[in-house]
Write an enzyme that holds these catalytic residues in place. Structure first.
Site, PDB file in Angstrom:
ATOM      1  N   LYS A 297       0.774  -1.167  -0.142  1.00  0.00           N
ATOM      2  CA  LYS A 297      -0.065  -0.043  -0.117  1.00  0.00           C
ATOM      3  C   LYS A 297       0.935   1.312  -0.010  1.00  0.00           C
ATOM      4  CE  LYS A 297      -4.232  -1.827   2.265  1.00  0.00           C
ATOM      5  NZ  LYS A 297      -5.155  -1.624   1.158  1.00  0.00           N
ATOM      6  N   ARG A 372     -10.566 -11.218   0.351  1.00  0.00           N
ATOM      7  CA  ARG A 372     -11.444 -12.217  -0.107  1.00  0.00           C
ATOM      8  C   ARG A 372     -10.681 -13.446  -0.075  1.00  0.00           C
ATOM      9  NH1 ARG A 372     -11.491  -8.471  -5.427  1.00  0.00           N
ATOM     10  NH2 ARG A 372     -11.013  -7.094  -3.971  1.00  0.00           N
TER      11      ARG A 372
HETATM   12  N1  BES Z   1      -8.566  -3.931   3.546  1.00  0.00           N
HETATM   13  C1  BES Z   1      -8.420  -3.215   2.140  1.00  0.00           C
HETATM   14  C2  BES Z   1      -9.712  -2.610   1.832  1.00  0.00           C
HETATM   15  C3  BES Z   1      -9.937  -1.056   2.678  1.00  0.00           C
HETATM   16  C4  BES Z   1      -9.546  -0.066   2.142  1.00  0.00           C
HETATM   17  C5  BES Z   1     -10.636  -0.967   3.901  1.00  0.00           C
HETATM   18  C6  BES Z   1      -9.791   1.141   2.807  1.00  0.00           C
HETATM   19  C7  BES Z   1     -10.656   0.166   4.444  1.00  0.00           C
HETATM   20  C8  BES Z   1     -10.269   1.166   4.080  1.00  0.00           C
HETATM   21  C9  BES Z   1      -8.542  -4.387   1.388  1.00  0.00           C
HETATM   22  O1  BES Z   1      -7.980  -5.493   1.542  1.00  0.00           O
HETATM   23  C10 BES Z   1      -7.967  -3.827  -0.142  1.00  0.00           C
HETATM   24  O2  BES Z   1      -6.690  -3.299  -0.030  1.00  0.00           O
HETATM   25  N2  BES Z   1      -8.603  -3.834  -1.041  1.00  0.00           N
HETATM   26  C11 BES Z   1      -8.233  -3.324  -2.398  1.00  0.00           C
HETATM   27  C12 BES Z   1      -8.523  -4.194  -3.357  1.00  0.00           C
HETATM   28  C13 BES Z   1      -7.999  -4.118  -4.806  1.00  0.00           C
HETATM   29  C14 BES Z   1      -6.310  -4.306  -4.573  1.00  0.00           C
HETATM   30  C15 BES Z   1      -8.585  -5.153  -5.715  1.00  0.00           C
HETATM   31  C16 BES Z   1      -8.620  -2.073  -2.653  1.00  0.00           C
HETATM   32  O3  BES Z   1      -9.860  -1.777  -2.283  1.00  0.00           O
HETATM   33  O4  BES Z   1      -8.089  -1.100  -2.871  1.00  0.00           O
HETATM   34 MN    MN Z   2      -5.698  -5.333   1.207  1.00  0.00          MN
END
Ligand code: BES
Ligand code: MN
Ligand code: ZN
Length: 591
Positions: A297, A372
């Site tokens: 991230k 997921r």
């Molecule tokens: N935990 C995150 C989602 C999230 C984002 C929760 C902001 C709370 C606040 C999840 O694991 C994630 O990183 N999702 C990605 C998916 C993408 C890589 C397809 C996202 O939403 O950016």
């Molecule tokens: Mn994630």
């Protein structure tokens, strides 16, 4: 726990003479006259004429309030307050009276009542020696049931007194709250306390700093809930077992096998009679901390990822409430596949193809779409137990937060189930918006590789919340009724504090189901609109007093070394396309 214990009781005593440090009286506002009417325009009208008083006031107090209302233009509008101090002239029993405007009666929703009661309480709690409050419950309306006035008042007290365990000073302590009402809804009051305690537990677990949080934090909390209670806890900590039986979950865990090995935690509640009429599974995303993995991230996006276990916290809190309330007609099992999403030399990498519990082969396209991967196996494990329905709760996608902001994005493959959950949550004042998962969403997670069935990100840039939901639901068969709550936009406030959102929705849903299955021995009165939404005919009579068992309430959390100083973090806008309201289609998917 963050919030100190407050004693709640009902009283039908006259509000203005009750002895307390503070008295809260909610008032409605008369509807604003139409523009074409002969009546004065609102800004010219006397504000006092707009206030709908729920009680008759003695002359001296009435005169005093009316003088203030005129001066401060208080007309009962939503969010406005008016304060009066006790004096020998007005003979108020309470040291201070706060009149809170709720707006027009037919527009007041449960969450408006909660927000305004919370606001009034927060003001009062700042006063010197404030220990006892009295709250006049507003009159029930079509949108605000009598039960909801009780539940949301209780929640407002918990919210207003909450401070996380890491706070330098504990939250304000409120010894007692008297709910002024002609009806004594004792069973509702007990449920409301269990709901609010559940919400506080979620907040405690989520607010806990990332350096002190591990899979064991959830394990210890599960064990606390299981101690001397009707909830049985099982912790699978054999890495070999997880690798063999939950290979997709294991793939995420590979990045932290040395530092914090995965745990598969299950909690099971069944009524003592052994005569449950329905089995419901709760699956909560329990990613202890989400770094994104090798596709790390960037920048501030990693901040707040200590909250990526909110779904698991909600599942635990739900079981705490089951232990406390002991519903007689439902069996509930919670599943938590707990692991961080971190990096070491063995951590998952894109272009991998991995196995799942359900047998589908998954192409890893993004190591940050880890939630997921844990959930598809947890859902498959839940399905093995043959529940009537599965509810998943997860901080799953930034796309959900783009689509619905700070609402819960509620999806699923069964409209009736989704509607019942939405009604239960809304009756508890939770912000919920439903989204449809369509056949296209299942199409868009098909892998193009020879060796894989599905991919962990959609090939397209849009519908990120729905395609993630489709992926999670792929862990069980099409025939399994499933509801999925993506709470990524709702789990934290803009200043990065846990909201505890969705715990009340899940628990109230379970209580509604229990009551509707109850026949003669229902244990839960229903709240608000949920009554109408229930599929089965339910007894109209008020439910008997809920049985309340001792529930362990203290979270086994360590105290932090030092208070953190996290910077502001925007939620990741990975999906800029607002979702289209397509009609729900029965999702089809690959075998
Ligand atoms: N935990 C995150 C989602 C999230 C984002 C929760 C902001 C709370 C606040 C999840 O694991 C994630 O990183 N999702 C990605 C998916 C993408 C890589 C397809 C996202 O939403 O950016
Ligand atoms: Mn994630
Ligand atoms: Zn995540």
């Amino acid at each position: 726990m963050g919030s100190a214990k407050t004693r709640f009781s009902f009283s039908s005593e006259k509000a203005t003479s009750i002895k307390a440090d503070g008295l809260i009286i909610p008032v409605f506002k008369k509807p604003v006259p139409q523009a074409d009417s002969k009546v004065k325009r609102p800004q010219e009208a006397d504000p006092r004429a707009s206030i709908v008083w729920p009680i008759t006031l003695d002359k001296a107090l009435k005169d005093e309030i009316e003088a203030i209302a005129l001066e401060e233009k208080f007309d009962g509008s939503k969010g406005k307050t008016l304060t009066v101090r006790q004096s020998s002239a007005n003979k108020l029993g309470a040291r201070r009276l706060v009149v809170v405007g709720l707006g027009e009666a037919d527009k007041v929703l449960p969450r408006h009542w909660e927000a305004n009661a919370h606001k009034a309480l927060a003001g009062l709690l700042g006063l010197k020696d404030f220990k006892a409050a009295a709250i006049l419950l507003p009159e029930a309306t079509e949108k605000l049931s009598a039960e909801a006035t009780v539940s949301l008042a209780v929640d407002a007290v918990f919210q207003a007194t909450y401070k996380s365990m890491e706070a330098k000073e504990p939250g304000p302590k409120l010894d007692s709250v008297i709910l002024l009402s002609a009806q004594k809804l004792e069973a509702t009051l007990q449920q409301a306390q269990a709901l609010a305690e559940a919400r506080s537990l979620v907040k405690d677990l989520v607010n806990h700093p990332s350096n002190l949080k591990s899979t064991n934090t959830l394990v210890e909390q599960a064990k606390t809930i299981g101690k001397n209670s009707a909830v049985k806890v099982n912790v699978q900590s054999s890495v070999a077992w997880i690798e063999k039986n939950m290979p997709c979950f294991f793939t995420v865990a590979k990045g932290s096998l040395a530092s914090d090995p995965p745990k598969f935690i299950t909690l099971h509640y069944a009524p003592k009679s052994g005569k449950a009429k329905k089995k419901i599974a709760i699956v909560g995303k329990s990613v202890i901390f989400d770094t994104g993995g090798y596709q790390v991230k960037p920048g501030d996006y990693m901040v707040t990822m200590k909250g990526d276990m909110t779904g698991g916290a909600v599942a635990l809190a739900t079981m705490q409430a089951m232990a406390a309330l002991q519903p007689q007609n439902i069996e509930v099992t919670a599943y938590l596949a707990a692991t961080p999403n971190k990096i070491d030399s063995d951590a998952m990498i894109p272009d991998s193809i991995v196995n799942t519990t359900c047998g589908k082969k998954v192409e890893i396209r993004h190591t940050d779409a880890e939630g997921r991967l844990t959930l598809i196996d947890a859902v498959a494990k839940a399905a093995e137990n043959k529940p009537e329905e599965i509810i998943t709760i997860a901080t799953l996608t930034g796309a959900a937060s783009v689509a619905v902001g700070s609402y819960i994005a509620l999806m699923g493959n069964n409209e009736a189930l989704r509607d019942r959950i939405a009604a239960a949550g809304r009756s508890q004042g939770e912000p919920i918006q439903t989204l449809d998962v369509t056949e296209d969403d299942f199409e868009n997670i098909k892998s193009k590789l020879d060796g894989a069935d599905i991919i962990n990100t959609s090939q397209r840039k849009n519908r990120g919340a729905q395609t993630a939901a489709a992926f999670v639901m792929s862990g069980a068969s099409d025939a399994m009724p499933m509801a999925h709550m993506d709470i990524a936009g709702a789990d934290m406030t803009p200043d990065e504090k846990a909201t505890g959102v969705s715990a009340k929705t899940v628990i109230q849903y379970l209580l509604n189901e229990d009551a509707s299955l109850g026949g003669g021995k229902s244990s839960a009165p229903k709240a608000g609109a949920a009554t109408k939404a229930s599929p089965k005919p339910a007894p109209k009579k008020a439910a008997p007093k809920a049985k309340v068992a001792k529930a362990p309430a203290t979270a086994p959390l360590k105290s932090p070394a030092k208070k953190g100083t996290a910077k502001g973090t925007p939620k990741k806008p990975s999906d800029r396309q607002p979702p289209k309201g397509k009609p729900a289609a029965a999702p089809k998917k690959k075998k």
